[in-house]
Design a protein around this motif. Structure first.
Motif, PDB file in Angstrom:
ATOM      1  N   ALA A 148      13.048  41.947   5.095  1.00  0.00           N
ATOM      2  CA  ALA A 148      13.274  41.281   3.806  1.00  0.00           C
ATOM      3  C   ALA A 148      11.984  40.943   3.080  1.00  0.00           C
ATOM      4  CB  ALA A 148      14.050  39.993   4.062  1.00  0.00           C
ATOM      5  N   GLN A 203      20.402  40.557   1.496  1.00  0.00           N
ATOM      6  CA  GLN A 203      20.151  39.257   2.126  1.00  0.00           C
ATOM      7  C   GLN A 203      20.634  38.108   1.251  1.00  0.00           C
ATOM      8  OE1 GLN A 203      16.191  37.195   2.701  1.00  0.00           O
ATOM      9  NE2 GLN A 203      16.636  37.662   4.830  1.00  0.00           N
ATOM     10  N   LYS A 259      19.835  35.897  10.184  1.00  0.00           N
ATOM     11  CA  LYS A 259      18.405  35.936  10.482  1.00  0.00           C
ATOM     12  C   LYS A 259      17.921  34.518  10.736  1.00  0.00           C
ATOM     13  CE  LYS A 259      13.880  37.013   8.546  1.00  0.00           C
ATOM     14  NZ  LYS A 259      13.125  37.880   7.645  1.00  0.00           N
ATOM     15  N   GLY A 304       5.458  36.687   8.234  1.00  0.00           N
ATOM     16  CA  GLY A 304       4.769  36.560   6.945  1.00  0.00           C
ATOM     17  C   GLY A 304       5.666  35.998   5.868  1.00  0.00           C
ATOM     18  N   LYS A 364       5.015  40.840  13.195  1.00  0.00           N
ATOM     19  CA  LYS A 364       3.781  41.599  13.424  1.00  0.00           C
ATOM     20  C   LYS A 364       4.016  42.861  14.273  1.00  0.00           C
ATOM     21  CE  LYS A 364      -0.110  39.243  13.510  1.00  0.00           C
ATOM     22  NZ  LYS A 364      -1.154  38.317  13.959  1.00  0.00           N
ATOM     23  N   ARG A 390       5.228  43.395   6.739  1.00  0.00           N
ATOM     24  CA  ARG A 390       3.835  43.616   6.334  1.00  0.00           C
ATOM     25  C   ARG A 390       3.333  44.990   6.719  1.00  0.00           C
ATOM     26  NH1 ARG A 390       1.809  37.979   8.572  1.00  0.00           N
ATOM     27  NH2 ARG A 390       3.538  38.461   9.985  1.00  0.00           N
TER      28      ARG A 390
HETATM   29  C1  LIG Z   1       5.653  39.107   0.812  1.00  0.00           C
HETATM   30  C2  LIG Z   1       6.741  38.716   1.777  1.00  0.00           C
HETATM   31  C3  LIG Z   1       7.979  38.313   1.299  1.00  0.00           C
HETATM   32  C4  LIG Z   1       8.992  37.956   2.188  1.00  0.00           C
HETATM   33  N1  LIG Z   1      10.232  37.611   1.702  1.00  0.00           N
HETATM   34  C5  LIG Z   1      11.220  37.313   2.567  1.00  0.00           C
HETATM   35  C6  LIG Z   1      12.542  37.048   2.109  1.00  0.00           C
HETATM   36  O1  LIG Z   1      12.851  37.104   0.921  1.00  0.00           O
HETATM   37  N2  LIG Z   1      13.487  36.740   3.051  1.00  0.00           N
HETATM   38  C7  LIG Z   1      13.210  36.705   4.395  1.00  0.00           C
HETATM   39  O2  LIG Z   1      14.100  36.458   5.208  1.00  0.00           O
HETATM   40  N3  LIG Z   1      11.978  36.991   4.848  1.00  0.00           N
HETATM   41  C8  LIG Z   1      10.984  37.296   3.977  1.00  0.00           C
HETATM   42  N4  LIG Z   1       9.755  37.628   4.464  1.00  0.00           N
HETATM   43  C9  LIG Z   1       9.550  37.653   5.938  1.00  0.00           C
HETATM   44  C10 LIG Z   1       9.714  39.072   6.481  1.00  0.00           C
HETATM   45  O3  LIG Z   1      10.961  39.611   6.169  1.00  0.00           O
HETATM   46  C11 LIG Z   1       9.526  39.129   7.997  1.00  0.00           C
HETATM   47  O4  LIG Z   1      10.578  38.445   8.621  1.00  0.00           O
HETATM   48  C12 LIG Z   1       8.215  38.532   8.490  1.00  0.00           C
HETATM   49  O5  LIG Z   1       7.161  38.765   7.609  1.00  0.00           O
HETATM   50  C13 LIG Z   1       7.838  39.124   9.853  1.00  0.00           C
HETATM   51  O6  LIG Z   1       7.643  40.489   9.765  1.00  0.00           O
HETATM   52  P1  LIG Z   1       6.179  41.152   9.635  1.00  0.00           P
HETATM   53  O7  LIG Z   1       5.321  40.482  10.643  1.00  0.00           O
HETATM   54  O8  LIG Z   1       6.442  42.603   9.908  1.00  0.00           O
HETATM   55  O9  LIG Z   1       5.687  40.894   8.266  1.00  0.00           O
HETATM   56  C14 LIG Z   1       8.733  37.983   3.586  1.00  0.00           C
HETATM   57  C15 LIG Z   1       7.482  38.387   4.054  1.00  0.00           C
HETATM   58  C16 LIG Z   1       6.488  38.756   3.179  1.00  0.00           C
HETATM   59  C17 LIG Z   1       5.161  39.205   3.716  1.00  0.00           C
END
Ligand SMILES: Cc1cc2nc3c(=O)[nH]c(=O)nc-3n(C[C@H](O)[C@H](O)[C@H](O)COP(=O)(O)O)c2cc1C
Length: 505
Positions: A171, A217, A319, A353, A396, A418
Protein backbone atom coordinates in the motif's frame (compact mmCIF):
# COMPACT_ATOMS: atom_id res chain seq x y z
CA UNK A 1 44.95 13.84 23.56
CA UNK A 2 43.96 17.33 22.49
CA UNK A 3 41.66 17.71 19.50
CA UNK A 4 41.60 20.59 17.02
CA UNK A 5 38.60 22.82 17.75
CA UNK A 6 37.05 25.66 15.76
CA UNK A 7 36.59 28.70 18.00
CA UNK A 8 33.39 29.92 16.36
CA UNK A 9 33.12 32.91 18.63
CA UNK A 10 36.55 34.17 17.70
CA UNK A 11 36.02 33.37 14.04
CA UNK A 12 32.75 35.31 14.06
CA UNK A 13 34.38 38.30 15.80
CA UNK A 14 37.13 38.39 13.16
CA UNK A 15 34.62 37.97 10.30
CA UNK A 16 32.25 40.63 11.62
CA UNK A 17 35.11 43.11 12.09
CA UNK A 18 36.46 42.24 8.64
CA UNK A 19 33.10 42.96 7.02
CA UNK A 20 33.05 46.47 8.46
CA UNK A 21 36.73 46.97 7.62
CA UNK A 22 36.23 45.76 4.05
CA UNK A 23 33.25 48.08 3.61
CA UNK A 24 35.32 51.07 4.67
CA UNK A 25 38.38 49.82 2.72
CA UNK A 26 36.54 49.33 -0.56
CA UNK A 27 34.78 52.70 -0.13
CA UNK A 28 38.16 54.43 0.22
CA UNK A 29 39.57 52.41 -2.68
CA UNK A 30 36.58 53.51 -4.77
CA UNK A 31 37.33 57.15 -3.93
CA UNK A 32 41.11 57.09 -4.42
CA UNK A 33 42.00 54.14 -6.72
CA UNK A 34 39.16 53.22 -9.06
CA UNK A 35 35.42 53.77 -9.21
CA UNK A 36 34.90 50.03 -9.75
CA UNK A 37 35.71 49.36 -6.09
CA UNK A 38 32.31 50.86 -5.27
CA UNK A 39 30.69 47.65 -6.50
CA UNK A 40 32.54 45.89 -3.70
CA UNK A 41 31.45 48.65 -1.32
CA UNK A 42 27.80 47.95 -2.16
CA UNK A 43 28.33 44.22 -1.59
CA UNK A 44 30.05 44.67 1.79
CA UNK A 45 27.55 47.33 2.82
CA UNK A 46 24.77 44.83 2.17
CA UNK A 47 26.58 42.24 4.26
CA UNK A 48 26.98 44.81 7.05
CA UNK A 49 23.26 45.57 7.03
CA UNK A 50 22.35 41.85 7.04
CA UNK A 51 24.83 41.27 9.83
CA UNK A 52 23.34 44.13 11.85
CA UNK A 53 19.84 42.69 11.27
CA UNK A 54 20.91 39.18 12.37
CA UNK A 55 22.75 40.41 15.45
CA UNK A 56 20.54 43.21 16.79
CA UNK A 57 17.08 43.10 15.18
CA UNK A 58 15.85 39.50 14.74
CA UNK A 59 15.21 37.56 17.94
CA UNK A 60 14.32 34.05 16.76
CA UNK A 61 17.75 32.55 16.08
CA UNK A 62 20.35 32.51 18.86
CA UNK A 63 23.20 31.44 16.56
CA UNK A 64 22.56 34.36 14.22
CA UNK A 65 22.29 36.83 17.12
CA UNK A 66 25.58 35.60 18.54
CA UNK A 67 27.61 35.07 15.38
CA UNK A 68 25.97 37.05 12.56
CA UNK A 69 26.46 35.91 8.96
CA UNK A 70 29.05 33.32 10.00
CA UNK A 71 26.24 31.58 11.90
CA UNK A 72 24.38 31.29 8.62
CA UNK A 73 27.14 28.99 7.32
CA UNK A 74 26.21 26.54 10.05
CA UNK A 75 22.58 26.50 8.91
CA UNK A 76 23.67 25.96 5.31
CA UNK A 77 25.93 23.04 6.24
CA UNK A 78 23.22 21.58 8.46
CA UNK A 79 20.68 21.64 5.63
CA UNK A 80 23.20 20.07 3.23
CA UNK A 81 24.25 17.49 5.85
CA UNK A 82 22.10 14.56 4.66
CA UNK A 83 23.24 15.02 1.05
CA UNK A 84 26.91 15.42 2.04
CA UNK A 85 26.73 12.32 4.22
CA UNK A 86 24.94 10.32 1.53
CA UNK A 87 27.25 11.28 -1.32
CA UNK A 88 30.60 11.74 0.39
CA UNK A 89 30.89 10.24 3.81
CA UNK A 90 28.57 7.27 4.39
CA UNK A 91 29.98 3.86 3.65
CA UNK A 92 28.07 1.40 1.48
CA UNK A 93 26.58 -0.37 4.49
CA UNK A 94 25.92 2.60 6.76
CA UNK A 95 22.93 4.47 5.39
CA UNK A 96 19.48 4.19 6.93
CA UNK A 97 16.83 2.97 6.51
CA UNK A 98 18.34 1.17 3.50
CA UNK A 99 22.04 0.81 2.88
CA UNK A 100 23.54 1.68 -0.48
CA UNK A 101 24.26 -2.03 -0.95
CA UNK A 102 20.55 -2.82 -0.61
CA UNK A 103 19.44 0.00 -2.87
CA UNK A 104 22.05 -0.67 -5.52
CA UNK A 105 20.76 -4.21 -5.86
CA UNK A 106 17.26 -2.93 -6.68
CA UNK A 107 18.63 -0.28 -9.06
CA UNK A 108 20.64 -2.93 -10.91
CA UNK A 109 17.67 -5.24 -11.25
CA UNK A 110 15.37 -2.41 -12.31
CA UNK A 111 17.81 -1.45 -15.06
CA UNK A 112 18.10 -5.07 -16.13
CA UNK A 113 21.78 -5.23 -15.16
CA UNK A 114 21.92 -8.35 -13.08
CA UNK A 115 25.67 -8.53 -12.62
CA UNK A 116 27.36 -10.65 -9.98
CA UNK A 117 29.33 -8.88 -7.25
CA UNK A 118 32.98 -9.61 -6.54
CA UNK A 119 35.39 -10.42 -3.76
CA UNK A 120 33.02 -10.89 -0.83
CA UNK A 121 29.93 -9.80 1.04
CA UNK A 122 29.84 -6.24 2.37
CA UNK A 123 27.31 -7.23 4.98
CA UNK A 124 27.86 -8.22 8.57
CA UNK A 125 28.62 -11.80 9.31
CA UNK A 126 28.15 -11.24 13.03
CA UNK A 127 26.79 -13.43 15.81
CA UNK A 128 23.15 -12.36 15.29
CA UNK A 129 22.97 -12.74 11.50
CA UNK A 130 20.23 -15.07 10.29
CA UNK A 131 21.23 -16.95 7.12
CA UNK A 132 19.52 -19.30 4.71
CA UNK A 133 20.53 -22.97 4.79
CA UNK A 134 21.37 -24.54 1.47
CA UNK A 135 21.07 -28.25 0.81
CA UNK A 136 23.85 -30.55 -0.31
CA UNK A 137 21.36 -31.67 -2.93
CA UNK A 138 19.78 -28.61 -4.56
CA UNK A 139 16.54 -29.13 -6.48
CA UNK A 140 16.75 -29.14 -10.27
CA UNK A 141 15.19 -26.03 -11.81
CA UNK A 142 12.94 -28.26 -13.89
CA UNK A 143 11.31 -29.63 -10.72
CA UNK A 144 10.18 -26.21 -9.49
CA UNK A 145 6.42 -25.89 -9.21
CA UNK A 146 4.88 -22.60 -10.40
CA UNK A 147 4.00 -20.21 -7.58
CA UNK A 148 0.25 -20.16 -6.87
CA UNK A 149 -1.54 -18.68 -3.90
CA UNK A 150 -5.32 -18.49 -3.92
CA UNK A 151 -7.15 -16.11 -1.61
CA UNK A 152 -10.70 -16.91 -0.63
CA UNK A 153 -10.41 -20.66 -1.28
CA UNK A 154 -10.79 -21.39 2.44
CA UNK A 155 -14.30 -19.90 2.35
CA UNK A 156 -15.05 -21.46 -1.03
CA UNK A 157 -16.16 -18.13 -2.51
CA UNK A 158 -16.85 -17.54 -6.17
CA UNK A 159 -14.42 -14.65 -6.66
CA UNK A 160 -11.18 -16.17 -5.43
CA UNK A 161 -7.99 -14.38 -6.43
CA UNK A 162 -4.78 -16.19 -7.32
CA UNK A 163 -1.27 -14.79 -7.21
CA UNK A 164 1.19 -16.32 -9.64
CA UNK A 165 4.22 -14.49 -8.26
CA UNK A 166 5.21 -14.23 -4.59
CA UNK A 167 5.39 -10.43 -4.53
CA UNK A 168 2.73 -7.68 -4.32
CA UNK A 169 3.22 -3.91 -4.40
CA UNK A 170 2.38 -2.83 -0.87
CA UNK A 171 0.00 0.00 0.00
CA UNK A 172 1.14 3.49 -0.96
CA UNK A 173 -1.69 5.95 -1.39
CA UNK A 174 -2.28 8.42 -4.19
CA UNK A 175 -1.49 11.38 -2.00
CA UNK A 176 1.67 9.99 -0.48
CA UNK A 177 2.78 9.29 -4.07
CA UNK A 178 2.05 11.48 -7.07
CA UNK A 179 0.13 10.52 -10.18
CA UNK A 180 3.06 9.49 -12.43
CA UNK A 181 4.51 7.26 -9.71
CA UNK A 182 1.14 5.58 -9.13
CA UNK A 183 0.65 5.07 -12.86
CA UNK A 184 4.19 3.73 -13.37
CA UNK A 185 3.69 1.23 -10.53
CA UNK A 186 0.27 0.19 -11.79
CA UNK A 187 1.52 -0.25 -15.34
CA UNK A 188 4.63 -2.08 -14.16
CA UNK A 189 2.45 -4.37 -12.04
CA UNK A 190 0.25 -5.12 -15.05
CA UNK A 191 3.25 -5.82 -17.28
CA UNK A 192 4.92 -8.09 -14.75
CA UNK A 193 1.75 -9.93 -13.73
CA UNK A 194 1.63 -8.90 -10.09
CA UNK A 195 -1.03 -7.19 -8.00
CA UNK A 196 -0.88 -3.74 -6.44
CA UNK A 197 -2.41 -2.46 -3.22
CA UNK A 198 -4.04 0.98 -3.65
CA UNK A 199 -3.17 2.32 -0.19
CA UNK A 200 -5.72 4.39 1.67
CA UNK A 201 -5.96 7.16 -0.93
CA UNK A 202 -9.65 6.89 -1.78
CA UNK A 203 -11.18 5.99 -5.10
CA UNK A 204 -8.28 4.46 -7.12
CA UNK A 205 -8.78 6.58 -10.23
CA UNK A 206 -5.19 6.49 -11.54
CA UNK A 207 -4.63 2.83 -10.66
CA UNK A 208 -7.75 1.92 -12.63
CA UNK A 209 -6.51 3.84 -15.69
CA UNK A 210 -3.67 1.32 -16.12
CA UNK A 211 -5.84 -1.78 -15.79
CA UNK A 212 -3.88 -4.18 -13.54
CA UNK A 213 -5.06 -6.28 -10.56
CA UNK A 214 -5.77 -4.18 -7.49
CA UNK A 215 -6.26 -4.74 -3.80
CA UNK A 216 -8.37 -1.87 -2.53
CA UNK A 217 -7.28 -0.68 0.88
CA UNK A 218 -9.87 0.63 3.29
CA UNK A 219 -8.09 2.69 5.93
CA UNK A 220 -9.69 3.89 9.15
CA UNK A 221 -11.05 7.00 7.38
CA UNK A 222 -12.54 4.77 4.65
CA UNK A 223 -11.60 7.22 1.89
CA UNK A 224 -13.46 6.23 -1.27
CA UNK A 225 -16.11 4.18 0.55
CA UNK A 226 -17.15 6.43 3.45
CA UNK A 227 -20.56 7.89 4.17
CA UNK A 228 -21.27 11.36 5.56
CA UNK A 229 -20.45 10.22 9.11
CA UNK A 230 -17.17 8.55 8.13
CA UNK A 231 -18.66 5.05 8.41
CA UNK A 232 -18.72 2.38 5.72
CA UNK A 233 -20.91 3.27 2.74
CA UNK A 234 -22.00 -0.20 1.60
CA UNK A 235 -23.34 0.97 -1.77
CA UNK A 236 -20.04 2.61 -2.61
CA UNK A 237 -18.08 -0.50 -1.56
CA UNK A 238 -20.38 -2.69 -3.65
CA UNK A 239 -19.85 -0.39 -6.65
CA UNK A 240 -16.07 -0.45 -6.21
CA UNK A 241 -15.92 -4.22 -5.70
CA UNK A 242 -17.88 -4.78 -8.91
CA UNK A 243 -15.05 -3.24 -10.97
CA UNK A 244 -13.15 -6.05 -12.72
CA UNK A 245 -9.73 -4.71 -11.64
CA UNK A 246 -10.57 -4.86 -7.93
CA UNK A 247 -9.60 -8.36 -6.80
CA UNK A 248 -9.47 -8.08 -3.01
CA UNK A 249 -10.31 -5.69 -0.19
CA UNK A 250 -7.91 -4.95 2.62
CA UNK A 251 -9.12 -3.49 5.90
CA UNK A 252 -6.18 -1.67 7.40
CA UNK A 253 -5.99 -1.63 11.18
CA UNK A 254 -2.47 -0.32 11.52
CA UNK A 255 0.85 0.09 9.75
CA UNK A 256 4.34 -0.46 11.10
CA UNK A 257 5.52 3.14 10.84
CA UNK A 258 2.65 4.51 12.93
CA UNK A 259 0.68 1.78 14.70
CA UNK A 260 -2.01 3.09 17.01
CA UNK A 261 -2.28 6.23 14.91
CA UNK A 262 -4.29 6.96 11.80
CA UNK A 263 -2.88 7.93 8.42
CA UNK A 264 -1.45 11.41 7.94
CA UNK A 265 -1.32 13.42 4.73
CA UNK A 266 0.31 16.83 5.22
CA UNK A 267 -1.62 19.81 3.78
CA UNK A 268 1.27 20.61 1.42
CA UNK A 269 0.33 17.49 -0.52
CA UNK A 270 -3.43 18.00 -0.84
CA UNK A 271 -4.35 18.96 -4.38
CA UNK A 272 -7.88 19.57 -5.63
CA UNK A 273 -7.95 16.06 -7.12
CA UNK A 274 -6.87 14.42 -3.85
CA UNK A 275 -9.42 16.45 -1.94
CA UNK A 276 -12.11 15.20 -4.39
CA UNK A 277 -11.02 11.53 -4.38
CA UNK A 278 -10.81 11.39 -0.59
CA UNK A 279 -13.65 13.77 0.18
CA UNK A 280 -11.51 16.02 2.41
CA UNK A 281 -10.95 19.82 2.48
CA UNK A 282 -7.80 21.44 1.07
CA UNK A 283 -5.36 23.47 3.19
CA UNK A 284 -5.54 21.23 6.27
CA UNK A 285 -3.53 18.14 7.25
CA UNK A 286 -5.68 15.04 6.75
CA UNK A 287 -5.48 12.90 9.86
CA UNK A 288 -7.36 9.60 9.80
CA UNK A 289 -8.76 8.24 13.06
CA UNK A 290 -6.57 5.67 14.84
CA UNK A 291 -9.28 2.98 14.64
CA UNK A 292 -12.32 1.92 12.63
CA UNK A 293 -15.38 3.34 14.39
CA UNK A 294 -17.13 -0.02 13.78
CA UNK A 295 -14.38 -2.03 15.52
CA UNK A 296 -14.04 -1.54 19.26
CA UNK A 297 -13.34 -5.11 20.40
CA UNK A 298 -12.63 -8.52 18.88
CA UNK A 299 -16.30 -9.37 18.37
CA UNK A 300 -17.17 -6.12 16.57
CA UNK A 301 -13.94 -6.35 14.54
CA UNK A 302 -14.84 -9.80 13.26
CA UNK A 303 -18.41 -8.72 12.55
CA UNK A 304 -17.03 -5.85 10.47
CA UNK A 305 -14.65 -8.10 8.53
CA UNK A 306 -17.52 -10.47 7.78
CA UNK A 307 -19.69 -7.55 6.66
CA UNK A 308 -17.00 -6.33 4.23
CA UNK A 309 -16.62 -9.89 2.91
CA UNK A 310 -20.37 -10.15 2.33
CA UNK A 311 -20.87 -6.69 0.80
CA UNK A 312 -17.86 -6.90 -1.52
CA UNK A 313 -18.13 -10.59 -2.38
CA UNK A 314 -14.31 -10.53 -2.61
CA UNK A 315 -11.49 -12.03 -0.60
CA UNK A 316 -10.99 -9.62 2.29
CA UNK A 317 -7.83 -9.38 4.34
CA UNK A 318 -6.63 -7.27 7.23
CA UNK A 319 -3.36 -5.40 7.68
CA UNK A 320 -1.75 -4.73 11.02
CA UNK A 321 1.47 -4.19 12.84
CA UNK A 322 1.74 -6.40 15.92
CA UNK A 323 1.90 -4.59 19.25
CA UNK A 324 1.22 -7.53 21.54
CA UNK A 325 1.18 -11.16 20.45
CA UNK A 326 -1.13 -11.86 23.40
CA UNK A 327 -3.72 -9.42 22.04
CA UNK A 328 -3.41 -10.85 18.53
CA UNK A 329 -3.68 -14.36 19.98
CA UNK A 330 -6.99 -13.40 21.63
CA UNK A 331 -8.27 -12.12 18.29
CA UNK A 332 -7.29 -15.41 16.63
CA UNK A 333 -9.00 -17.39 19.39
CA UNK A 334 -12.15 -15.31 18.82
CA UNK A 335 -11.89 -16.07 15.08
CA UNK A 336 -11.75 -19.77 15.87
CA UNK A 337 -14.67 -19.52 18.34
CA UNK A 338 -16.92 -17.63 15.91
CA UNK A 339 -15.63 -19.34 12.79
CA UNK A 340 -15.05 -15.98 11.10
CA UNK A 341 -11.72 -15.49 9.38
CA UNK A 342 -10.32 -12.78 7.15
CA UNK A 343 -8.94 -14.28 3.95
CA UNK A 344 -5.50 -13.05 4.86
CA UNK A 345 -3.63 -11.17 7.49
CA UNK A 346 -0.79 -8.89 6.42
CA UNK A 347 1.84 -8.29 9.09
CA UNK A 348 3.71 -5.02 8.75
CA UNK A 349 6.95 -4.78 10.75
CA UNK A 350 7.69 -1.81 13.01
CA UNK A 351 10.49 -1.03 10.55
CA UNK A 352 7.89 -0.29 7.84
CA UNK A 353 7.88 2.91 5.83
CA UNK A 354 5.43 5.78 5.43
CA UNK A 355 4.86 9.01 3.56
CA UNK A 356 4.62 10.88 6.87
CA UNK A 357 4.41 9.91 10.53
CA UNK A 358 5.27 11.46 13.89
CA UNK A 359 8.82 10.59 14.96
CA UNK A 360 7.96 8.77 18.22
CA UNK A 361 5.73 6.44 16.21
CA UNK A 362 8.27 5.74 13.48
CA UNK A 363 11.02 5.09 16.00
CA UNK A 364 9.40 3.51 19.01
CA UNK A 365 6.30 1.48 18.18
CA UNK A 366 5.70 -1.89 16.61
CA UNK A 367 7.25 -5.35 16.75
CA UNK A 368 9.92 -5.91 14.11
CA UNK A 369 8.65 -8.02 11.24
CA UNK A 370 10.48 -11.31 11.64
CA UNK A 371 9.69 -12.01 15.32
CA UNK A 372 6.11 -10.76 14.79
CA UNK A 373 5.68 -13.05 11.80
CA UNK A 374 7.14 -16.06 13.59
CA UNK A 375 4.87 -15.34 16.57
CA UNK A 376 1.72 -14.97 14.45
CA UNK A 377 2.46 -18.16 12.52
CA UNK A 378 2.99 -20.04 15.76
CA UNK A 379 -0.24 -18.70 17.32
CA UNK A 380 -2.24 -19.78 14.27
CA UNK A 381 -0.66 -23.24 14.41
CA UNK A 382 -1.26 -23.59 18.14
CA UNK A 383 -4.95 -22.85 17.57
CA UNK A 384 -5.09 -25.25 14.61
CA UNK A 385 -6.27 -22.47 12.27
CA UNK A 386 -3.18 -21.88 10.13
CA UNK A 387 -5.04 -23.38 7.17
CA UNK A 388 -7.97 -20.92 7.48
CA UNK A 389 -6.20 -17.84 6.10
CA UNK A 390 -3.10 -16.66 4.27
CA UNK A 391 -0.30 -14.64 5.84
CA UNK A 392 1.46 -11.77 4.05
CA UNK A 393 4.54 -9.93 5.30
CA UNK A 394 5.94 -6.42 4.83
CA UNK A 395 8.99 -4.72 6.26
CA UNK A 396 12.17 -3.99 4.32
CA UNK A 397 11.80 -7.15 2.23
CA UNK A 398 13.50 -5.76 -0.85
CA UNK A 399 15.31 -8.78 -2.24
CA UNK A 400 14.58 -12.45 -2.85
CA UNK A 401 16.71 -13.63 0.09
CA UNK A 402 14.60 -11.54 2.46
CA UNK A 403 11.40 -12.88 0.86
CA UNK A 404 12.58 -16.43 1.47
CA UNK A 405 13.50 -15.67 5.09
CA UNK A 406 10.02 -14.26 5.72
CA UNK A 407 8.49 -17.31 4.08
CA UNK A 408 10.55 -19.62 6.28
CA UNK A 409 8.96 -17.87 9.26
CA UNK A 410 5.37 -18.15 8.04
CA UNK A 411 4.67 -15.72 5.18
CA UNK A 412 2.77 -17.09 2.17
CA UNK A 413 3.60 -14.06 0.01
CA UNK A 414 5.44 -10.76 0.30
CA UNK A 415 4.44 -7.11 0.27
CA UNK A 416 7.05 -4.53 -0.70
CA UNK A 417 6.58 -0.75 -0.81
CA UNK A 418 9.98 0.93 -0.71
CA UNK A 419 11.59 -1.74 -2.88
CA UNK A 420 9.23 -0.59 -5.62
CA UNK A 421 9.97 3.06 -4.87
CA UNK A 422 13.66 2.27 -5.47
CA UNK A 423 12.75 0.58 -8.74
CA UNK A 424 11.14 3.91 -9.77
CA UNK A 425 14.41 5.70 -8.96
CA UNK A 426 13.87 6.77 -5.31
CA UNK A 427 17.20 8.00 -3.91
CA UNK A 428 16.10 7.89 -0.25
CA UNK A 429 16.16 11.69 -0.01
CA UNK A 430 13.68 11.41 2.90
CA UNK A 431 11.41 14.18 1.57
CA UNK A 432 8.24 12.09 1.14
CA UNK A 433 6.21 14.36 3.44
CA UNK A 434 6.99 17.88 2.22
CA UNK A 435 6.12 17.65 -1.47
CA UNK A 436 9.73 18.24 -2.56
CA UNK A 437 10.74 14.68 -3.53
CA UNK A 438 13.61 15.34 -5.96
CA UNK A 439 12.82 12.36 -8.18
CA UNK A 440 9.12 13.16 -8.65
CA UNK A 441 7.77 10.09 -6.82
CA UNK A 442 6.34 11.38 -3.54
CA UNK A 443 5.28 14.81 -4.77
CA UNK A 444 2.52 16.58 -6.67
CA UNK A 445 4.83 19.29 -7.94
CA UNK A 446 4.58 19.08 -11.73
CA UNK A 447 8.09 20.44 -12.25
CA UNK A 448 9.51 17.60 -10.13
CA UNK A 449 7.21 14.99 -11.69
CA UNK A 450 8.56 16.04 -15.10
CA UNK A 451 11.57 13.74 -14.66
CA UNK A 452 9.47 10.62 -14.05
CA UNK A 453 8.43 9.12 -17.39
CA UNK A 454 5.66 6.61 -16.73
CA UNK A 455 6.44 4.05 -19.48
CA UNK A 456 10.19 4.15 -18.76
CA UNK A 457 9.68 3.52 -15.03
CA UNK A 458 7.00 0.86 -15.58
CA UNK A 459 9.67 -1.05 -17.50
CA UNK A 460 11.97 -0.73 -14.47
CA UNK A 461 9.27 -2.10 -12.18
CA UNK A 462 8.84 -5.05 -14.51
CA UNK A 463 12.61 -5.67 -14.68
CA UNK A 464 12.86 -5.55 -10.91
CA UNK A 465 10.06 -8.08 -10.49
CA UNK A 466 11.52 -10.41 -13.09
CA UNK A 467 15.05 -10.21 -11.67
CA UNK A 468 13.93 -10.73 -8.08
CA UNK A 469 11.55 -13.59 -8.95
CA UNK A 470 14.38 -15.25 -10.88
CA UNK A 471 16.59 -15.00 -7.75
CA UNK A 472 13.72 -16.32 -5.64
CA UNK A 473 13.40 -19.44 -7.77
CA UNK A 474 17.14 -20.03 -7.68
CA UNK A 475 17.16 -19.73 -3.90
CA UNK A 476 14.35 -22.28 -3.56
CA UNK A 477 16.44 -24.71 -5.61
CA UNK A 478 19.56 -24.09 -3.53
CA UNK A 479 17.59 -24.71 -0.35
CA UNK A 480 16.46 -27.98 -1.86
CA UNK A 481 12.69 -27.42 -2.09
CA UNK A 482 10.46 -27.35 -5.16
CA UNK A 483 7.84 -24.84 -4.05
CA UNK A 484 7.57 -21.91 -1.66
CA UNK A 485 5.00 -23.67 0.50
CA UNK A 486 7.67 -26.17 1.57
CA UNK A 487 9.80 -23.51 3.27
CA UNK A 488 9.92 -23.58 7.03
CA UNK A 489 12.03 -22.52 9.96
CA UNK A 490 14.45 -25.40 9.54
CA UNK A 491 15.70 -23.73 6.37
CA UNK A 492 17.11 -20.87 8.41
CA UNK A 493 20.31 -20.76 10.39
CA UNK A 494 19.26 -18.81 13.50
CA UNK A 495 22.19 -18.21 15.86
CA UNK A 496 21.42 -18.39 19.59
CA UNK A 497 21.99 -14.62 20.03
CA UNK A 498 19.42 -13.73 17.36
CA UNK A 499 16.18 -12.00 18.33
CA UNK A 500 14.42 -14.93 16.60
CA UNK A 501 16.07 -17.64 18.65
CA UNK A 502 13.45 -17.55 21.42
CA UNK A 503 10.42 -17.28 19.16
CA UNK A 504 9.90 -20.95 18.35
CA UNK A 505 7.63 -22.76 20.75
C1 LIG B 1 5.39 6.50 0.75
C2 LIG B 1 4.66 5.42 1.51
C3 LIG B 1 3.28 5.45 1.62
C4 LIG B 1 2.61 4.45 2.32
N1 LIG B 1 1.24 4.47 2.38
C5 LIG B 1 0.59 3.47 3.02
C6 LIG B 1 -0.83 3.40 3.01
O1 LIG B 1 -1.53 4.22 2.41
N2 LIG B 1 -1.42 2.37 3.69
C7 LIG B 1 -0.68 1.40 4.34
O2 LIG B 1 -1.25 0.47 4.91
N3 LIG B 1 0.66 1.43 4.32
C8 LIG B 1 1.31 2.43 3.68
N4 LIG B 1 2.67 2.41 3.63
C9 LIG B 1 3.40 1.29 4.29
C10 LIG B 1 3.74 0.20 3.27
O3 LIG B 1 2.61 -0.28 2.62
C11 LIG B 1 4.47 -0.97 3.91
O4 LIG B 1 3.60 -1.64 4.78
C12 LIG B 1 5.72 -0.59 4.70
O5 LIG B 1 6.40 0.48 4.11
C13 LIG B 1 6.68 -1.78 4.80
O6 LIG B 1 7.11 -2.18 3.55
P1 LIG B 1 8.53 -1.73 2.93
O7 LIG B 1 9.53 -1.92 4.01
O8 LIG B 1 8.69 -2.65 1.76
O9 LIG B 1 8.43 -0.31 2.55
C14 LIG B 1 3.36 3.41 2.94
C15 LIG B 1 4.75 3.39 2.82
C16 LIG B 1 5.41 4.36 2.12
C17 LIG B 1 6.90 4.30 1.99
Amino acid sequence: MSTAKVDLHRLARVANTMIVALTVGSFLAGLYISFWFHFLTVFFLLLTVINFFYRYVQTRHTILRNFGVIGQVRYMLESLGPELRQYLFSSDTEERPFTRVDRAEVYRKAKGIDAAVSFGSLLEYGPTEVKLRHSMYPSPQADLEPFRLTFGEERGIENCFTLTKPIIISAMSFGALGEPAIRALALGALQSGIAMNTGEGGWPKHHLEEGGDLIFQMGTAKFGVRDGEGMLDEARLRELASLPAIKMIEVKFSQGAKPGKGGLLPKEKITQEISDLRGVPMGKDVISPPYHAECRDHASTLAFIQRVQEVSGLPTGIKMCVGSLDEVGELFAEMARRDIFPDYIAIDGGEGGTGAAPKPYIDSFGMPLLPALAGVDQLLRDLGIRNRLKVLAAGKLIGAAKWVMAMCLGADAIYSARGFMFSLGCIQALHCGDNTCPVGIATHDKTLQHGLVVEEKAERVKNYVEGAVHDFEELLCSIGVTHAGALNRSHLYIPPQSILAGEAR
